[in-house]
Design a protein around this motif. Structure first.
Motif, PDB file in Angstrom:
ATOM      1  N   SER A 273     -23.345 -19.130 -41.312  1.00 18.71           N
ATOM      2  CA  SER A 273     -22.652 -20.419 -41.250  1.00 18.71           C
ATOM      3  C   SER A 273     -22.449 -20.854 -39.806  1.00 18.71           C
ATOM      4  O   SER A 273     -22.635 -22.036 -39.466  1.00 18.71           O
ATOM      5  CB  SER A 273     -21.302 -20.321 -41.958  1.00 18.71           C
ATOM      6  N   ALA A 274     -22.069 -19.915 -38.944  1.00 19.68           N
ATOM      7  CA  ALA A 274     -21.873 -20.247 -37.535  1.00 19.68           C
ATOM      8  C   ALA A 274     -23.179 -20.698 -36.888  1.00 19.68           C
ATOM      9  O   ALA A 274     -23.213 -21.671 -36.120  1.00 19.68           O
ATOM     10  CB  ALA A 274     -21.292 -19.042 -36.797  1.00 19.68           C
ATOM     11  N   ALA A 275     -24.276 -19.999 -37.186  1.00 18.89           N
ATOM     12  CA  ALA A 275     -25.567 -20.404 -36.633  1.00 18.89           C
ATOM     13  C   ALA A 275     -25.990 -21.770 -37.164  1.00 18.89           C
ATOM     14  O   ALA A 275     -26.546 -22.595 -36.419  1.00 18.89           O
ATOM     15  CB  ALA A 275     -26.618 -19.346 -36.980  1.00 18.89           C
ATOM     16  N   SER A 276     -25.720 -22.047 -38.434  1.00 20.41           N
ATOM     17  CA  SER A 276     -26.043 -23.359 -39.006  1.00 20.41           C
ATOM     18  C   SER A 276     -25.257 -24.471 -38.322  1.00 20.41           C
ATOM     19  O   SER A 276     -25.768 -25.579 -38.123  1.00 20.41           O
ATOM     20  CB  SER A 276     -25.752 -23.362 -40.510  1.00 20.41           C
ATOM     21  N   ALA A 277     -24.006 -24.179 -37.971  1.00 19.48           N
ATOM     22  CA  ALA A 277     -23.179 -25.173 -37.288  1.00 19.48           C
ATOM     23  C   ALA A 277     -23.786 -25.558 -35.945  1.00 19.48           C
ATOM     24  O   ALA A 277     -23.826 -26.743 -35.578  1.00 19.48           O
ATOM     25  CB  ALA A 277     -21.765 -24.625 -37.103  1.00 19.48           C
ATOM     26  N   LEU A 278     -24.276 -24.587 -35.208  1.00 18.86           N
ATOM     27  CA  LEU A 278     -24.897 -24.872 -33.909  1.00 18.86           C
ATOM     28  C   LEU A 278     -26.187 -25.673 -34.082  1.00 18.86           C
ATOM     29  O   LEU A 278     -26.460 -26.598 -33.307  1.00 18.86           O
ATOM     30  CB  LEU A 278     -25.174 -23.569 -33.177  1.00 18.86           C
ATOM     31  N   ALA A 279     -26.972 -25.349 -35.103  1.00 17.50           N
ATOM     32  CA  ALA A 279     -28.205 -26.092 -35.346  1.00 17.50           C
ATOM     33  C   ALA A 279     -27.914 -27.530 -35.775  1.00 17.50           C
ATOM     34  O   ALA A 279     -28.643 -28.456 -35.401  1.00 17.50           O
ATOM     35  CB  ALA A 279     -29.034 -25.379 -36.419  1.00 17.50           C
ATOM     36  N   LEU A 280     -26.842 -27.733 -36.551  1.00 20.57           N
ATOM     37  CA  LEU A 280     -26.453 -29.093 -36.933  1.00 20.57           C
ATOM     38  C   LEU A 280     -26.144 -29.937 -35.701  1.00 20.57           C
ATOM     39  O   LEU A 280     -26.555 -31.099 -35.599  1.00 20.57           O
ATOM     40  CB  LEU A 280     -25.222 -29.040 -37.837  1.00 20.57           C
ATOM     41  N   ALA A 281     -25.404 -29.368 -34.768  1.00 23.96           N
ATOM     42  CA  ALA A 281     -25.056 -30.101 -33.555  1.00 23.96           C
ATOM     43  C   ALA A 281     -26.308 -30.500 -32.786  1.00 23.96           C
ATOM     44  O   ALA A 281     -26.375 -31.582 -32.187  1.00 23.96           O
ATOM     45  CB  ALA A 281     -24.127 -29.263 -32.688  1.00 23.96           C
ATOM     46  N   LEU A 282     -27.326 -29.634 -32.809  1.00 23.83           N
ATOM     47  CA  LEU A 282     -28.557 -29.917 -32.076  1.00 23.83           C
ATOM     48  C   LEU A 282     -29.292 -31.116 -32.658  1.00 23.83           C
ATOM     49  O   LEU A 282     -29.928 -31.886 -31.921  1.00 23.83           O
ATOM     50  CB  LEU A 282     -29.445 -28.670 -32.111  1.00 23.83           C
ATOM     51  N   ILE A 283     -29.209 -31.318 -33.970  1.00 27.14           N
ATOM     52  CA  ILE A 283     -29.902 -32.442 -34.617  1.00 27.14           C
ATOM     53  C   ILE A 283     -29.469 -33.778 -34.021  1.00 27.14           C
ATOM     54  O   ILE A 283     -30.273 -34.698 -33.854  1.00 27.14           O
ATOM     55  CB  ILE A 283     -29.640 -32.417 -36.138  1.00 27.14           C
ATOM     56  N   GLY A 284     -28.189 -33.894 -33.710  1.00 27.68           N
ATOM     57  CA  GLY A 284     -27.654 -35.166 -33.238  1.00 27.68           C
ATOM     58  C   GLY A 284     -28.234 -35.652 -31.931  1.00 27.68           C
ATOM     59  O   GLY A 284     -28.112 -36.844 -31.606  1.00 27.68           O
ATOM     60  N   PHE A 285     -28.892 -34.764 -31.159  1.00 28.37           N
ATOM     61  CA  PHE A 285     -29.442 -35.174 -29.870  1.00 28.37           C
ATOM     62  C   PHE A 285     -30.792 -35.865 -30.006  1.00 28.37           C
ATOM     63  O   PHE A 285     -31.298 -36.439 -29.038  1.00 28.37           O
ATOM     64  CB  PHE A 285     -29.564 -33.960 -28.942  1.00 28.37           C
ATOM     65  N   GLY A 286     -31.380 -35.841 -31.216  1.00 23.13           N
ATOM     66  CA  GLY A 286     -32.633 -36.545 -31.440  1.00 23.13           C
ATOM     67  C   GLY A 286     -33.796 -35.902 -30.722  1.00 23.13           C
ATOM     68  O   GLY A 286     -33.689 -34.830 -30.121  1.00 23.13           O
ATOM     69  N   GLY A 287     -34.958 -36.586 -30.752  1.00 21.52           N
ATOM     70  CA  GLY A 287     -36.143 -36.076 -30.093  1.00 21.52           C
ATOM     71  C   GLY A 287     -36.534 -34.705 -30.622  1.00 21.52           C
ATOM     72  O   GLY A 287     -36.518 -34.446 -31.827  1.00 21.52           O
ATOM     73  N   LEU A 288     -36.872 -33.818 -29.703  1.00 17.57           N
ATOM     74  CA  LEU A 288     -37.237 -32.456 -30.090  1.00 17.57           C
ATOM     75  C   LEU A 288     -36.069 -31.735 -30.739  1.00 17.57           C
ATOM     76  O   LEU A 288     -36.264 -30.915 -31.662  1.00 17.57           O
ATOM     77  CB  LEU A 288     -37.717 -31.686 -28.854  1.00 17.57           C
ATOM     78  N   GLY A 289     -34.849 -32.046 -30.302  1.00 17.42           N
ATOM     79  CA  GLY A 289     -33.669 -31.406 -30.876  1.00 17.42           C
ATOM     80  C   GLY A 289     -33.538 -31.682 -32.365  1.00 17.42           C
ATOM     81  O   GLY A 289     -33.089 -30.820 -33.122  1.00 17.42           O
ATOM     82  N   LEU A 290     -33.916 -32.907 -32.794  1.00 20.18           N
ATOM     83  CA  LEU A 290     -33.855 -33.242 -34.220  1.00 20.18           C
ATOM     84  C   LEU A 290     -34.698 -32.281 -35.043  1.00 20.18           C
ATOM     85  O   LEU A 290     -34.241 -31.718 -36.041  1.00 20.18           O
ATOM     86  CB  LEU A 290     -34.340 -34.684 -34.422  1.00 20.18           C
ATOM     87  N   TRP A 291     -35.942 -32.067 -34.614  1.00 15.81           N
ATOM     88  CA  TRP A 291     -36.864 -31.257 -35.421  1.00 15.81           C
ATOM     89  C   TRP A 291     -36.546 -29.774 -35.311  1.00 15.81           C
ATOM     90  O   TRP A 291     -36.643 -29.048 -36.310  1.00 15.81           O
ATOM     91  CB  TRP A 291     -38.304 -31.554 -35.000  1.00 15.81           C
ATOM     92  N   VAL A 292     -36.184 -29.317 -34.108  1.00 16.02           N
ATOM     93  CA  VAL A 292     -35.818 -27.908 -33.953  1.00 16.02           C
ATOM     94  C   VAL A 292     -34.548 -27.604 -34.744  1.00 16.02           C
ATOM     95  O   VAL A 292     -34.448 -26.595 -35.451  1.00 16.02           O
ATOM     96  CB  VAL A 292     -35.628 -27.551 -32.463  1.00 16.02           C
ATOM     97  N   GLY A 293     -33.554 -28.493 -34.610  1.00 23.44           N
ATOM     98  CA  GLY A 293     -32.303 -28.286 -35.331  1.00 23.44           C
ATOM     99  C   GLY A 293     -32.500 -28.346 -36.834  1.00 23.44           C
ATOM    100  O   GLY A 293     -31.955 -27.526 -37.576  1.00 23.44           O
ATOM    101  N   ALA A 294     -33.298 -29.322 -37.306  1.00 19.90           N
ATOM    102  CA  ALA A 294     -33.533 -29.451 -38.745  1.00 19.90           C
ATOM    103  C   ALA A 294     -34.246 -28.229 -39.295  1.00 19.90           C
ATOM    104  O   ALA A 294     -33.884 -27.694 -40.360  1.00 19.90           O
ATOM    105  CB  ALA A 294     -34.334 -30.718 -39.032  1.00 19.90           C
ATOM    106  N   LEU A 295     -35.280 -27.765 -38.588  1.00 24.67           N
ATOM    107  CA  LEU A 295     -36.010 -26.584 -39.046  1.00 24.67           C
ATOM    108  C   LEU A 295     -35.098 -25.365 -39.084  1.00 24.67           C
ATOM    109  O   LEU A 295     -35.136 -24.569 -40.032  1.00 24.67           O
ATOM    110  CB  LEU A 295     -37.205 -26.329 -38.133  1.00 24.67           C
TER     111      LEU A 295
END
Length: 385
Positions: A273-295
Motif C-alpha cells: 500500500s505504501a509503495a502504491s501511494a508513492l506511485a500514485l503521486a508520480l502519476i500526477g506529474f504527467g509525461g513519463l511519470g504518468l506511464w511509470v507511475g501507472a505501470l
C-alpha cells in the motif's frame, strides 16, 4: 469444509464472478465515451457508474443474510441471472431511469458473488492466502479480455451489441454457480456494518477511493488525452490501460498470495500500500511519470488484491469472519463510489499533481496506521481496535 472442498468451491465461485464482472468493467470504459448513445449526459454517466457501489453500501447486510439463509449456491445463481438481466438492460433500455435500475440490480448481484468468493476462499484457514491469490487471478481474466474485446466491438458495431454479448456470456456462469455448496451458508450476523470503523476499514475506504476510484477514472481520461482524445484511439487506449490492471492480477495475484504466506499478509499489505501511494503521486506529474507511475500501480495492485481477505479473516476468527468481510467490502464500496465523483470534480479544476499527490498521501497514511507491520512473518495480526 476441508481444504480440498474449499479449493473447489473457491474456484467455482471465482469463475462465476469472472464471467459476470465484465458487464460492469466494460461499462466503466464505454459509458463515459458513449454517454449520448446511452441517452444520458456525462454527469449522469458518473452517477450511474457510482450507483452500483452505493446500493451495495446499504444492501450488503441484506445480501449477507441471504447468503446465510440460502447458501452460496442459491445466492450466486440469483446473482448470475441478475447480472445477465442488467447487461441486457444496458443494451436495450436507454435513459437514466432504466439504466439506474440495471445498475442497482448489478450492484446487488455483485455483492452476492463477492461475498461468496471471499468467504469460500477463507473457509479453511490453511492455504487461505493461496486460494485468495488464485481467486483474484481467475476473476481478473474476464474483465481483462472483456475490456479489450469490448473496445474493439464497440468501435465497429456500437456499444449496445457489446452488452448483449456480455449478457449471454454471464449466463455461462450458471453451471459453476449451481455446483457451489447448497444448504445454509456461514453465519453472518455480528457487528454492525457502520459505526466507528476499524483501521482496516479505514484502509479499505481509502484503497477503494484511490485505486478503484481516482486511479481508474484518471488513468482512462489521461491515457485517452495523451493518445488523441475522443475516437477509436481513445477507446482502445483506455481499454488497454484498464485491461493491464486485470492482467497484473492474473500474473501477480498468486505471487501476492505466496508472499503473504511467506512474510505475513498484514506486513505485505502495509508495504504494498505504501509503495502504491508513492506511485500514485508520480502519476500526477504527467509525461513519463504518468506511464511509470501507472505501470507501477497496476503491478503493485496485482500483488495487493489477494491480501485484504486473509488479513481480515485473521483479525476476525470464527463467526465474526464473514460479517467482517462484508464490512470491508462496504467500506471499499464507499471509497470506490466516492473516488470517481471526486476525480470528476477535482481533475478539471486542480492540477493532477495535487489531486494524485493528496490521494497518495491519504493511502500512505491509512497503510501506516494498520496493525501488523512489525509482526514477525507468520504471526497472526491482532484484532484491529
Amino acid at each position: 469444509m476441508d481444504a480440498q472442498a474449499a479449493d473447489r468451491a473457491s474456484r467455482d465461485a471465482s469463475i462465476a464472478l469472472g464471467l459476470t464482472l465484465p458487464t460492469d468493467t466494460v461499462l466503466y470504459l464505454l459509458l463515459p465515451l458513449h454517454a449520448a448513445t446511452f441517452g444520458v449526459s456525462f454527469a449522469e454517466a458518473g452517477l450511474l457508474l457510482a450507483a452500483n457501489r452505493l446500493v451495495r453500501i446499504f444492501g450488503y447486510g441484506w445480501i449477507a443474510r441471504l447468503y446465510e439463509q440460502r447458501g452460496p449456491r442459491a445466492a450466486c445463481t440469483l446473482a448470475v441471472l441478475g447480472t445477465a438481466l442488467s447487461s441486457v438492460g444496458y443494451a436495450l433500455l436507454p435513459g437514466l431511469v432504466w439504466l439506474l435500475v440495471a445498475r442497482l440490480v448489478w450492484g446487488l448481484s455483485f455483492a452476492a458473488l463477492n461475498i461468496a468468493t471471499q468467504a469460500l476462499a477463507t473457509a479453511e484457514a490453511a492455504g487461505a492466502a493461496r486460494r485468495s491469490g488464485r481467486s483474484r487471478a481467475i476473476i481478473a481474466a474476464g474483465p481483462m479480455v472483456g475490456l479489450i474485446a469490448g473496445a474493439v466491438i464497440a468501435e465497429v458495431w456500437g456499444p449496445h451489441l457489446v452488452f448483449l454479448l456480455l449478457g449471454g456470456i454471464a449466463l455461462l456462469a450458471l453451471p459453476f454457480a449451481l455446483r457451489l455448496p447448497g444448504g445454509h451458508g456461514e453465519a453472518v450476523r455480528g457487528a454492525p456494518r457502520f459505526g466507528l470503523p476499524a483501521r482496516i476499514d479505514v484502509w479499505s475506504f481509502v484503497q477503494g477511493l484511490a485505486l478503484d476510484g481516482v486511479f481508474v477514472l484518471g488513468l482512462s481520461v489521461l491515457a485517452a488525452q495523451a493518445l488523441g482524445g475522443a475516437g477509436q484511439g481513445a477507446a482502445l487506449a483506455a481499454g488497454l490501460a484498464l485491461a493491464l490492471r486485470y492482467a497484473s492480477e492474473i500474473a501477480l495475484g498468486p505471487a501476492g498470495g505466496a508472499l503473504a504466506e511467506r512474510f505475513g499478509a498484514a506486513r505485505m499489505l502495509v508495504l504494498l500500500s505504501a509503495a502504491s501511494a508513492l506511485a500514485l503521486a508520480l502519476i500526477g506529474f504527467g509525461g513519463l511519470g504518468l506511464w511509470v507511475g501507472a505501470l507501477t500501480v497496476v503491478l503493485l495492485r496485482g500483488l495487493l488484491q489477494p491480501l485484504p481477505a486473509p488479513v481480515v479473516a485473521a483479525m476476525n476468527p470464527g463467526a465474526e469472519r464473514v460479517p467482517a468481510l462484508a464490512r470491508l467490502a462496504t467500506w471499499r464500496d464507499l471509497g470506490a463510489g466516492a473516488g470517481p465523483l471526486a476525480a470528476g470534480l477535482l481533475l478539471p479544476i486542480l492540477p493532477p499533481a495535487l489531486v494524485y499527490g493528496l490521494t497518495g498521501l491519504a493511502l500512505l497514511g491509512a497503510a501506516l496506521a494498520l496493525p501488523g507491520f512489525r509482526l514477525m512473518p507468520g504471526t497472526p495480526a491482532p484484532r484491529a481496535p
